[in-house]
Design a protein around this motif. Structure first.
Motif, PDB file in Angstrom:
ATOM      1  N   ASN A   2     -59.682  28.730-103.574  1.00 54.75           N
ATOM      2  CA  ASN A   2     -58.894  27.802-102.759  1.00 54.75           C
ATOM      3  C   ASN A   2     -59.801  27.149-101.722  1.00 54.75           C
ATOM      4  N   ILE A   3     -59.635  25.846-101.532  1.00 58.17           N
ATOM      5  CA  ILE A   3     -60.540  25.073-100.684  1.00 58.17           C
ATOM      6  C   ILE A   3     -59.812  24.601 -99.433  1.00 58.17           C
ATOM      7  N   ARG A   4     -60.493  24.738 -98.290  1.00 56.33           N
ATOM      8  CA  ARG A   4     -59.982  24.242 -97.019  1.00 56.33           C
ATOM      9  C   ARG A   4     -61.074  23.434 -96.315  1.00 56.33           C
ATOM     10  N   ASP A   5     -60.624  22.497 -95.490  1.00 56.18           N
ATOM     11  CA  ASP A   5     -61.513  21.707 -94.650  1.00 56.18           C
ATOM     12  C   ASP A   5     -61.535  22.361 -93.273  1.00 56.18           C
ATOM     13  N   TRP A   6     -62.718  22.779 -92.791  1.00 62.92           N
ATOM     14  CA  TRP A   6     -62.816  23.608 -91.590  1.00 62.92           C
ATOM     15  C   TRP A   6     -63.291  22.792 -90.390  1.00 62.92           C
ATOM     16  N   LEU A   7     -62.626  23.010 -89.252  1.00 61.55           N
ATOM     17  CA  LEU A   7     -62.905  22.284 -88.019  1.00 61.55           C
ATOM     18  C   LEU A   7     -63.013  23.269 -86.859  1.00 61.55           C
ATOM     19  N   TYR A   8     -64.101  23.176 -86.090  1.00 58.53           N
ATOM     20  CA  TYR A   8     -64.259  24.048 -84.921  1.00 58.53           C
ATOM     21  C   TYR A   8     -63.208  23.674 -83.879  1.00 58.53           C
ATOM     22  N   VAL A   9     -62.561  24.679 -83.317  1.00 55.13           N
ATOM     23  CA  VAL A   9     -61.357  24.466 -82.512  1.00 55.13           C
ATOM     24  C   VAL A   9     -61.615  23.598 -81.277  1.00 55.13           C
TER      25      VAL A   9
ATOM     26  N   VAL B 291     -57.124  40.284-104.298  1.00 54.85           N
ATOM     27  CA  VAL B 291     -55.749  40.779-104.299  1.00 54.85           C
ATOM     28  C   VAL B 291     -54.830  39.727-104.900  1.00 54.85           C
ATOM     29  N   LYS B 292     -53.628  40.154-105.229  1.00 51.72           N
ATOM     30  CA  LYS B 292     -52.649  39.253-105.836  1.00 51.72           C
ATOM     31  C   LYS B 292     -52.447  38.017-104.971  1.00 51.72           C
ATOM     32  N   ASP B 293     -52.465  36.850-105.617  1.00 51.04           N
ATOM     33  CA  ASP B 293     -52.311  35.596-104.875  1.00 51.04           C
ATOM     34  C   ASP B 293     -50.945  35.533-104.220  1.00 51.04           C
ATOM     35  N   ARG B 294     -50.881  34.875-103.064  1.00 48.03           N
ATOM     36  CA  ARG B 294     -49.607  34.770-102.371  1.00 48.03           C
ATOM     37  C   ARG B 294     -48.778  33.632-102.956  1.00 48.03           C
ATOM     38  N   LEU B 295     -47.487  33.681-102.711  1.00 47.09           N
ATOM     39  CA  LEU B 295     -46.588  32.641-103.172  1.00 47.09           C
ATOM     40  C   LEU B 295     -46.888  31.332-102.447  1.00 47.09           C
ATOM     41  N   GLY B 296     -46.755  30.216-103.171  1.00 43.02           N
ATOM     42  CA  GLY B 296     -46.920  28.907-102.551  1.00 43.02           C
ATOM     43  C   GLY B 296     -48.304  28.659-101.988  1.00 43.02           C
ATOM     44  N   HIS B 297     -49.334  29.229-102.598  1.00 46.52           N
ATOM     45  CA  HIS B 297     -50.696  29.122-102.070  1.00 46.52           C
ATOM     46  C   HIS B 297     -51.324  27.810-102.550  1.00 46.52           C
ATOM     47  N   ASP B 298     -51.422  26.830-101.663  1.00 45.60           N
ATOM     48  CA  ASP B 298     -51.976  25.523-102.023  1.00 45.60           C
ATOM     49  C   ASP B 298     -53.446  25.656-102.413  1.00 45.60           C
ATOM     50  N   ARG B 299     -53.845  24.866-103.420  1.00 51.34           N
ATOM     51  CA  ARG B 299     -55.193  25.009-103.975  1.00 51.34           C
ATOM     52  C   ARG B 299     -56.260  24.366-103.099  1.00 51.34           C
ATOM     53  N   ARG B 300     -55.981  23.168-102.608  1.00 54.22           N
ATOM     54  CA  ARG B 300     -56.996  22.459-101.820  1.00 54.22           C
ATOM     55  C   ARG B 300     -56.335  21.578-100.767  1.00 54.22           C
ATOM     56  N   TYR B 301     -56.904  21.614 -99.561  1.00 56.63           N
ATOM     57  CA  TYR B 301     -56.557  20.663 -98.513  1.00 56.63           C
ATOM     58  C   TYR B 301     -57.822  19.905 -98.136  1.00 56.63           C
ATOM     59  N   ALA B 302     -57.687  18.627 -97.925  1.00 52.96           N
ATOM     60  CA  ALA B 302     -58.794  17.827 -97.395  1.00 52.96           C
ATOM     61  C   ALA B 302     -58.193  16.556 -96.819  1.00 52.96           C
ATOM     62  N   ILE B 303     -58.530  16.250 -95.574  1.00 59.16           N
ATOM     63  CA  ILE B 303     -57.926  15.081 -94.947  1.00 59.16           C
ATOM     64  C   ILE B 303     -58.994  14.088 -94.513  1.00 59.16           C
ATOM     65  N   ASP B 304     -58.591  12.837 -94.480  1.00 58.14           N
ATOM     66  CA  ASP B 304     -59.464  11.732 -94.104  1.00 58.14           C
ATOM     67  C   ASP B 304     -59.253  11.427 -92.618  1.00 58.14           C
ATOM     68  N   PRO B 305     -60.242  11.705 -91.763  1.00 58.16           N
ATOM     69  CA  PRO B 305     -60.085  11.469 -90.328  1.00 58.16           C
ATOM     70  C   PRO B 305     -60.602  10.102 -89.872  1.00 58.16           C
ATOM     71  N   SER B 306     -60.772   9.166 -90.802  1.00 62.31           N
ATOM     72  CA  SER B 306     -61.410   7.900 -90.439  1.00 62.31           C
ATOM     73  C   SER B 306     -60.580   7.084 -89.458  1.00 62.31           C
ATOM     74  N   LYS B 307     -59.242   7.250 -89.454  1.00 60.74           N
ATOM     75  CA  LYS B 307     -58.412   6.486 -88.520  1.00 60.74           C
ATOM     76  C   LYS B 307     -58.712   6.873 -87.076  1.00 60.74           C
ATOM     77  N   ILE B 308     -58.772   8.166 -86.769  1.00 60.40           N
ATOM     78  CA  ILE B 308     -59.034   8.585 -85.389  1.00 60.40           C
ATOM     79  C   ILE B 308     -60.468   8.247 -84.990  1.00 60.40           C
ATOM     80  N   LYS B 309     -61.385   8.250 -85.936  1.00 58.68           N
ATOM     81  CA  LYS B 309     -62.758   7.829 -85.647  1.00 58.68           C
ATOM     82  C   LYS B 309     -62.803   6.333 -85.370  1.00 58.68           C
ATOM     83  N   ARG B 310     -62.124   5.557 -86.185  1.00 56.14           N
ATOM     84  CA  ARG B 310     -62.136   4.093 -86.041  1.00 56.14           C
ATOM     85  C   ARG B 310     -61.430   3.634 -84.768  1.00 56.14           C
ATOM     86  N   GLU B 311     -60.254   4.210 -84.487  1.00 55.29           N
ATOM     87  CA  GLU B 311     -59.439   3.724 -83.378  1.00 55.29           C
ATOM     88  C   GLU B 311     -59.781   4.375 -82.036  1.00 55.29           C
TER      89      GLU B 311
END
Length: 329
Positions: A214-221, A272-292
């Motif tokens: 499973n893939i996630r996009d990681w951001l330092y808090v 371990v057994k996968d959890r229910l509703g476990h999304d495979r991949r998240y990745a978001i495009d932050p170009s709007k907040i960078k641009r604006e």
């Protein structure tokens, strides 16, 4: 100009990091912090600022209409930043009703009160999980349809829609931010990175759901806190901003990094057994907040993950009392 800001859920992971950031970035601002102190809220997150006069902590529930109204009347808020939420997917599968109560009903109570008192800005802190799961390619942007797959993400999507409705119906000046996976100090040790680090340090197994791909996009808090600060001050009324790190990692890659850093045997990793509703991949495009707004991450993952692991190594007194409360051990 100094501001009075209601920060809800400020004793949690992202909220407390935001409080620390804002006290440094805007030392003349007053932060009134309302938190119910559920299992993931921790007053020890504020041990280093307990004498800070610009941070006022109040123990209470965002669903308590009388209390919330009293706070708005007393402190004359300029803005609201709502972090308060039940946020763990596993717990939402067991008790979805709790997530509706806090994440939806609590948000509506805040929105109602913000409208009543003419608040200048209401900022709803949300998650990329409201978009659902991605395939191997592509990114979510602010126009992507909402397709939540867990009771947690469904409750956050509902809260987002209520927030949007208060802009469209009543003209309340709102923004919504949707972030990718955050990591850093003060994260409750049921989440992937602190769970693996603390289990590694205490001799436990390192449990990974399913095949670990499973893939996630990681951001330092702290970078997330900077983004919220920018949206709070410069976000256009009614707009949504995605906040992502453009840093995709599989769960296996994350755990391998931690194993290497701590000098552990890979035999400690247990699938371990996968959890229910476990999304495979998240990745978001932050170009709007960078641009604006000119935002982009400043702490890259290779440095951020070391900073995070080192923080947990140095703060055993913070996380050891929490281990018994963690969903996975």
């Amino acid at each position: 100009m100094a501001m009075n800001i209601l920060v809800t859920g400020g004793a949690g992971f992202i909220g407390s990091n935001f409080v620390h950031y804002m006290l440094k970035a805007h030392p003349d601002y007053n932060l009134i912090d309302l938190d119910l102190l559920t299992y993931a809220g921790n007053l020890h997150n504020f041990d280093d600022i307990k004498n800070e006069s610009h941070h006022i902590f109040i123990h209470g529930d965002i669903r308590n209409a009388q209390l919330v109204d009293y706070l708005f009347k007393t402190y004359d808020f300029d803005a609201v930043v709502n972090f308060a939420a039940e946020s763990h997917v596993d717990r939402s599968i067991l008790h979805p009703e709790i997530f509706v109560q806090t994440n939806v009903e609590g948000t509506v109570n805040l929105l109602q009160t913000a409208r009543k008192y003419g608040i200048k800005k209401y900022l709803q802190v949300s998650t990329d999980e409201v978009y659902g799961s991605l395939g191997k390619e592509g990114y979510f942007n602010e126009e992507s349809p909402l397709a939540p797959n867990s009771p947690y993400s469904a409750s956050k999507a509902a809260a987002d829609l209520e927030t949007r409705a208060f802009y469209e119906t009543y003209g309340l000046n709102i923004n919504i931010t949707r972030t990718s996976n955050n990591y850093g100090p003060y994260q409750f040790p049921e989440k992937l990175i602190p769970l693996m680090v603390t289990n590694g340090m205490t001799g436990g197994n390192l449990p990974i759901y399913g095949d670990g791909e499973n893939i996630r996009d990681w951001l330092y808090v702290e970078d997330h806190g900077r983004a919220i600060d920018l949206v709070l001050h410069q976000g256009k009324p009614g707009e949504i901003y995605n906040v992502g790190g453009h840093n995709e990692k599989t769960n296996n890659q994350i755990v391998d990094l931690i194993v290497e850093n701590l000098g552990l045997s890979k035999d400690r990793i247990k699938y371990v057994k996968d959890r229910l509703g476990h999304d495979r991949r998240y990745a978001i495009d932050p170009s709007k907040i960078k641009r604006e707004l000119g935002w982009e991450p400043t702490i890259m993952f290779d440095k951020g993950i070391i900073k995070t692991i080192d923080w947990y190594k140095e703060h055993e007194d913070w996380w050891k009392p929490l281990k018994s409360k963690a969903a996975l051990k």
